[in-house]
Design a protein around this motif. Sequence first.
Motif, PDB file in Angstrom:
ATOM      1  N   LYS A  41      -6.658   8.378   4.345  1.00 31.73           N
ATOM      2  CA  LYS A  41      -6.769   6.862   4.479  1.00 31.73           C
ATOM      3  C   LYS A  41      -6.871   6.615   3.165  1.00 31.73           C
ATOM      4  O   LYS A  41      -6.531   5.613   2.723  1.00 31.73           O
ATOM      5  N   TRP A  42      -7.738   7.275   2.566  1.00 35.31           N
ATOM      6  CA  TRP A  42      -8.298   6.930   1.084  1.00 35.31           C
ATOM      7  C   TRP A  42      -6.917   6.634   0.296  1.00 35.31           C
ATOM      8  O   TRP A  42      -6.856   5.808  -0.725  1.00 35.31           O
ATOM      9  N   SER A  98       0.909  -1.177  -0.042  1.00 37.05           N
ATOM     10  CA  SER A  98      -0.081  -0.108  -0.015  1.00 37.05           C
ATOM     11  C   SER A  98       0.862   1.252  -0.153  1.00 37.05           C
ATOM     12  O   SER A  98       1.997   1.148   0.274  1.00 37.05           O
ATOM     13  N   VAL A  99       0.240   2.503  -0.217  1.00 32.07           N
ATOM     14  CA  VAL A  99       0.831   3.734  -0.113  1.00 32.07           C
ATOM     15  C   VAL A  99       1.517   3.862   1.184  1.00 32.07           C
ATOM     16  O   VAL A  99       2.605   4.247   1.170  1.00 32.07           O
ATOM     17  N   ASP A 100       0.689   3.434   2.093  1.00 34.19           N
ATOM     18  CA  ASP A 100       1.055   3.623   3.660  1.00 34.19           C
ATOM     19  C   ASP A 100       2.476   2.807   4.104  1.00 34.19           C
ATOM     20  O   ASP A 100       3.043   3.266   4.839  1.00 34.19           O
ATOM     21  N   ALA A 143      -1.635  13.436  -6.231  1.00 36.63           N
ATOM     22  CA  ALA A 143      -2.315  13.738  -4.915  1.00 36.63           C
ATOM     23  C   ALA A 143      -1.452  13.744  -3.796  1.00 36.63           C
ATOM     24  O   ALA A 143      -1.405  14.547  -2.763  1.00 36.63           O
ATOM     25  N   LEU A 144      -0.320  12.696  -3.908  1.00 39.59           N
ATOM     26  CA  LEU A 144       0.526  12.680  -2.492  1.00 39.59           C
ATOM     27  C   LEU A 144       1.453  13.628  -2.813  1.00 39.59           C
ATOM     28  O   LEU A 144       1.705  14.323  -1.643  1.00 39.59           O
ATOM     29  N   VAL A 145       1.876  14.169  -3.904  1.00 35.34           N
ATOM     30  CA  VAL A 145       3.067  15.158  -4.115  1.00 35.34           C
ATOM     31  C   VAL A 145       2.064  16.598  -3.840  1.00 35.34           C
ATOM     32  O   VAL A 145       3.024  17.411  -3.058  1.00 35.34           O
TER      33      VAL A 145
END
Length: 197
Positions: free
Chosen positions: A89-90, A28-30, A69-71
């Motif tokens: 969280k999404w 996951s991204v997490d 979105a992360l950046v």
Amino acid sequence: MHNRNEDSNLMDLIDSIENMEQDAPRISVDDVVYAVGRRSFGPLLLVAGLITLTPIIGDIPGMPTLMAALVLLVSVQLLAGSEAFWLPKWLLNRSISRQKFDKGIHYMKKPARWVDGLLKVRLPWLTGYIGIRVTAVVCLLIALAMPPMEFIPFSANGAGLALSLLGLGLVARDGVALLLGFALFGATCTFIAINLF
């Protein structure tokens, strides 16, 4: 889980994310954010750029927009003075198969060794307080431009490479890499403008 914040080059970063959650069927991204550290602007940029740039992972529909979105979130928070980055969280729960992730990591290893050989501390003032914030503004612009890039061939790859150069510049304190990242983003914007107009 494995958390190293002292990564100083591309191979260090790849080792950090390769060794995480080895038995998990999905990544996951997490997991990736945990591996590189929530306070690590340079490594987070570098990871987002590499994921966008790597064909095996970056070609997944919606992945460039997810990395944008992360950046975007990380850049805004850095400019606002945050010391640790919050992500929703999404975004953190988005994941891909471990098999596909490992293929992407393997794909990056050979060029990573070559790239590391080119990096050195140059123009370090560009990676200081002001330089990091200028980089964050450029990354913000890249993030805003990335979603439409999914519809223009090769433009998302240009954005991914620009983010990778900016992340590398901050990680290795290489101001030349930052300047190359700025120039590449300008070239990518020119390419998009030509194709749209």
